[in-house]
Write an enzyme that holds these catalytic residues in place. Sequence first.
Site, PDB file in Angstrom:
ATOM      1  N   GLU A  77      -3.480  14.291   0.138  1.00 59.79           N
ATOM      2  CA  GLU A  77      -4.152  15.509  -0.808  1.00 59.79           C
ATOM      3  C   GLU A  77      -4.492  16.505   0.301  1.00 59.79           C
ATOM      4  OE1 GLU A  77      -7.651  13.874  -2.699  1.00 59.79           O
ATOM      5  OE2 GLU A  77      -6.222  12.721  -4.152  1.00 59.79           O
ATOM      6  N   CYS A  95       1.993  13.034  -3.959  1.00 58.37           N
ATOM      7  CA  CYS A  95       1.995  11.543  -4.490  1.00 58.37           C
ATOM      8  C   CYS A  95       2.627  10.464  -3.584  1.00 58.37           C
ATOM      9  CB  CYS A  95       2.445  11.068  -5.860  1.00 58.37           C
ATOM     10  SG  CYS A  95       1.438  12.262  -7.140  1.00 58.37           S
ATOM     11  N   CYS A 122       6.576  12.637 -10.285  1.00 56.74           N
ATOM     12  CA  CYS A 122       7.129  11.337  -9.718  1.00 56.74           C
ATOM     13  C   CYS A 122       8.229  10.876 -10.614  1.00 56.74           C
ATOM     14  CB  CYS A 122       5.976  10.373  -9.364  1.00 56.74           C
ATOM     15  SG  CYS A 122       5.106  11.120  -7.848  1.00 56.74           S
ATOM     16  N   ASN A 127      -0.437   8.820  -0.964  1.00 60.71           N
ATOM     17  CA  ASN A 127      -0.780   9.939  -1.441  1.00 60.71           C
ATOM     18  C   ASN A 127      -1.597  10.771  -0.145  1.00 60.71           C
ATOM     19  OD1 ASN A 127      -2.981   8.269  -2.205  1.00 60.71           O
ATOM     20  ND2 ASN A 127      -3.403   9.362  -3.636  1.00 60.71           N
ATOM     21  N   GLU A 163       4.512   7.870  -4.374  1.00 59.61           N
ATOM     22  CA  GLU A 163       5.729   7.762  -4.670  1.00 59.61           C
ATOM     23  C   GLU A 163       6.853   8.693  -4.046  1.00 59.61           C
ATOM     24  OE1 GLU A 163       3.231   8.017  -6.825  1.00 59.61           O
ATOM     25  OE2 GLU A 163       3.493   7.213  -8.609  1.00 59.61           O
TER      26      GLU A 163
HETATM   27  N1  THU Z   1      -1.346  10.061  -7.652  1.00 58.55           N
HETATM   28  C1  THU Z   1      -0.210   9.487  -6.940  1.00 58.55           C
HETATM   29  O1  THU Z   1      -0.293   9.319  -5.759  1.00 58.55           O
HETATM   30  N2  THU Z   1       0.743   8.728  -7.669  1.00 58.55           N
HETATM   31  C2  THU Z   1       0.998   9.013  -9.033  1.00 58.55           C
HETATM   32  O2  THU Z   1       1.809   8.965  -9.743  1.00 58.55           O
HETATM   33  C3  THU Z   1      -0.487   9.335  -9.666  1.00 58.55           C
HETATM   34  C4  THU Z   1      -1.255  10.463  -8.972  1.00 58.55           C
HETATM   35  C5  THU Z   1      -2.411  10.601  -6.679  1.00 58.55           C
HETATM   36  C6  THU Z   1      -2.655  12.069  -6.740  1.00 58.55           C
HETATM   37  C7  THU Z   1      -3.694  12.282  -6.279  1.00 58.55           C
HETATM   38  O3  THU Z   1      -4.081  12.243  -4.933  1.00 58.55           O
HETATM   39  C8  THU Z   1      -4.432  11.131  -6.941  1.00 58.55           C
HETATM   40  O4  THU Z   1      -3.672  10.021  -7.136  1.00 58.55           O
HETATM   41  C9  THU Z   1      -5.349  11.382  -8.227  1.00 58.55           C
HETATM   42  O5  THU Z   1      -4.605  12.049  -9.181  1.00 58.55           O
END
Ligand code: THU
Length: 134
Positions: free
Chosen positions: A44, A53, A93, A42, A55
């Site tokens: 941000e 994210c 996702c 992920n 995935e």
């Molecule tokens: N996140 C993911 O990378 N994949 C998901 O399917 C759920 C959420 C990340 C997004 C964000 O950077 C952190 O988790 C908290 O939401």
Amino acid sequence: MTKQELCQKAVDMLKMAYVPYSRFPVGAALECDDGTVYTGCNIENAGYTPTNCAERTAVFKAVSEGERQFDAICIVGGKDGVLTEYAAPCGVCRQVLQEFAPDLEVILVNSRGETLDLTLRELLPYGFDNSYLG
Ligand code: THU
């Protein structure tokens, strides 16, 4: 690649995550039907909504390299990088994964090293897909 090797690749991606806001790194490893594995983390953003994210990072890397057939994805994540419970994929996702692989195997791993094997159809029943668009 074995399931364990795929999950190790997902775990290895936790250190690549850019998560200054949530401190919740997520790693993903996506196996294509030709055996190639694309990883993701992920990423941000101060604007929050541009966050990508793990995935989707993996899927977009794969599709942009010409891959469209996927067999399995392993996803791991946890606050401060500590895996506790299974980190389930978010709704966005699930929708993106469905576009290319409605029968994808989704593997989650918890802190005890236990795995939860799901299909994308279990995670996204009655999903909106291209069949609606004619
Ligand atoms: N996140 C993911 O990378 N994949 C998901 O399917 C759920 C959420 C990340 C997004 C964000 O950077 C952190 O988790 C908290 O939401």
